[in-house]
Design an enzyme around this catalytic site. Structure first.
Site, PDB file in Angstrom:
ATOM      1  N   ASP A   1       0.953  -1.145   0.114  1.00  0.00           N
ATOM      2  CA  ASP A   1       0.065  -0.079   0.081  1.00  0.00           C
ATOM      3  C   ASP A   1       1.050   1.155  -0.082  1.00  0.00           C
ATOM      4  O   ASP A   1       2.290   1.046  -0.101  1.00  0.00           O
ATOM      5  CB  ASP A   1      -1.129  -0.036   1.203  1.00  0.00           C
ATOM      6  CG  ASP A   1      -2.285   0.432   0.676  1.00  0.00           C
ATOM      7  OD1 ASP A   1      -2.411   1.701   0.326  1.00  0.00           O
ATOM      8  OD2 ASP A   1      -3.325   0.079   0.861  1.00  0.00           O
TER       9      ASP A   1
ATOM     10  N   TYR B   1     -15.459   6.111 -10.877  1.00  0.00           N
ATOM     11  CA  TYR B   1     -15.365   4.883 -10.471  1.00  0.00           C
ATOM     12  C   TYR B   1     -16.241   3.722 -11.068  1.00  0.00           C
ATOM     13  O   TYR B   1     -15.504   2.675 -11.468  1.00  0.00           O
ATOM     14  CB  TYR B   1     -15.913   4.726  -8.996  1.00  0.00           C
ATOM     15  CG  TYR B   1     -15.520   3.830  -7.987  1.00  0.00           C
ATOM     16  CD1 TYR B   1     -14.391   3.310  -7.461  1.00  0.00           C
ATOM     17  CD2 TYR B   1     -16.816   2.770  -7.768  1.00  0.00           C
ATOM     18  CE1 TYR B   1     -14.471   2.130  -6.574  1.00  0.00           C
ATOM     19  CE2 TYR B   1     -16.531   1.745  -7.178  1.00  0.00           C
ATOM     20  CZ  TYR B   1     -15.460   1.323  -6.644  1.00  0.00           C
ATOM     21  OH  TYR B   1     -15.159   0.297  -5.664  1.00  0.00           O
TER      22      TYR B   1
END
Length: 263
Positions: A38, A154
């Protein structure tokens, strides 16, 4: 069920929380050697420390091609070529009606929610092809097939992910690299936590009430009337990442409480 993952190596993006973290936890429990990635190394280290066993934590910005290449070098140097790639990293991205979102909003959302998937697959695919065995699981969303007017960037990105999965499955399935998607809906993750915190402020209600009204007004087909748990999504991902899914390729598994209204 033994998923026959002992001896396999996996990389999970978005591994510091939510679906990614729970997927890493389950893969470790099933005997896999796992690396997580991440953006923030400190947060990632804390997440890795909470997982059972030794987990490699390598921070990387998946919107940066050079950083993805560095991630590939560090993971393969430490663990060899991963057999399993789970791409769970993502953001809500730019929100609002179409006429309210500028081009930068579209680009930033697509960079994280689509092009990051392209980059990590490109980086790690060759190792799976050389080994003649691989599992790639990309996180899509109910939004890919049931778009919502206030988050079209999205939705478009996740629709592109589904198309990517189908294309990759046709290209590399014959080489033993199986590619599938998992499409969650309204899972209890930091991303939906932020959405509900914003909703609670806008409506002047507490978070529990924000969740209840969101389910009633925005997700009426979620028949279980609750947010999903990340471990419920992780269970499906782990299956698709395993030897048990040896005849599953190019599929999209919905983990959505019935949110997608069509068949």
């Amino acid at each position: 069920m033994d998923l026959e993952l002992t001896g396999r190596t996996a990389l999970v993006t978005g591994g510091d929380s939510g679906i990614g973290w729970h997927t890493a936890k389950l893969l470790v429990a099933e005997g896999a050697t796992v690396a997580i990635t991440d953006v923030d190394q400190e947060i990632l280290d804390e997440a890795a420390a909470e997982l059972p066993g030794d987990v490699l934590a390598v921070a990387a910005d998946l919107t940066d091609p050079a950083d993805v290449e560095r991630l590939h070098r560090e993971v393969t140097h430490a663990l060899g070529d991963p057999d399993v790639l789970v791409h769970a990293a993502g953001i809500t991205g730019a929100q609002g009606l179409f006429h309210e979102i500028d081009e930068d909003g579209w680009r930033s959302t697509l960079e994280t929610d689509f092009f990051a998937a392209v980059r990590v697959v490109r980086a790690f695919l060759d190792g799976m092809r050389r080994g003649g065995w691989g599992r790639i699981v990309l996180l899509a969303s109910e939004d890919a097939v049931q778009p919502y007017e206030d988050e079209l960037p999205y939705c478009a990105a996740k629709a592109a992910v589904l198309s990517l999965v189908k294309g990759l499955s046709k290209t590399y399935g014959g080489e033993g690299v199986l590619v599938n998607a998992v499409s969650p809906a309204f899972i209890a993750t930091p991303m939906t936590d932020a959405m509900m915190a914003k909703r609670s402020q806008e409506k002047g209600v507490d978070v529990d009430e924000a969740i209840r009204t969101f389910l009633d007004e925005e997700r009426p087909f979620m028949e279980l009337k609750r947010r999903g748990r990340p471990e419920e999504v992780a269970a499906v991902i782990a299956f698709l990442a395993s030897e048990r899914a040896s005849f599953v390729n190019g599929s999209n598994y919905r983990v959505d409480s019935g949110s997608v209204a069509t068949i």
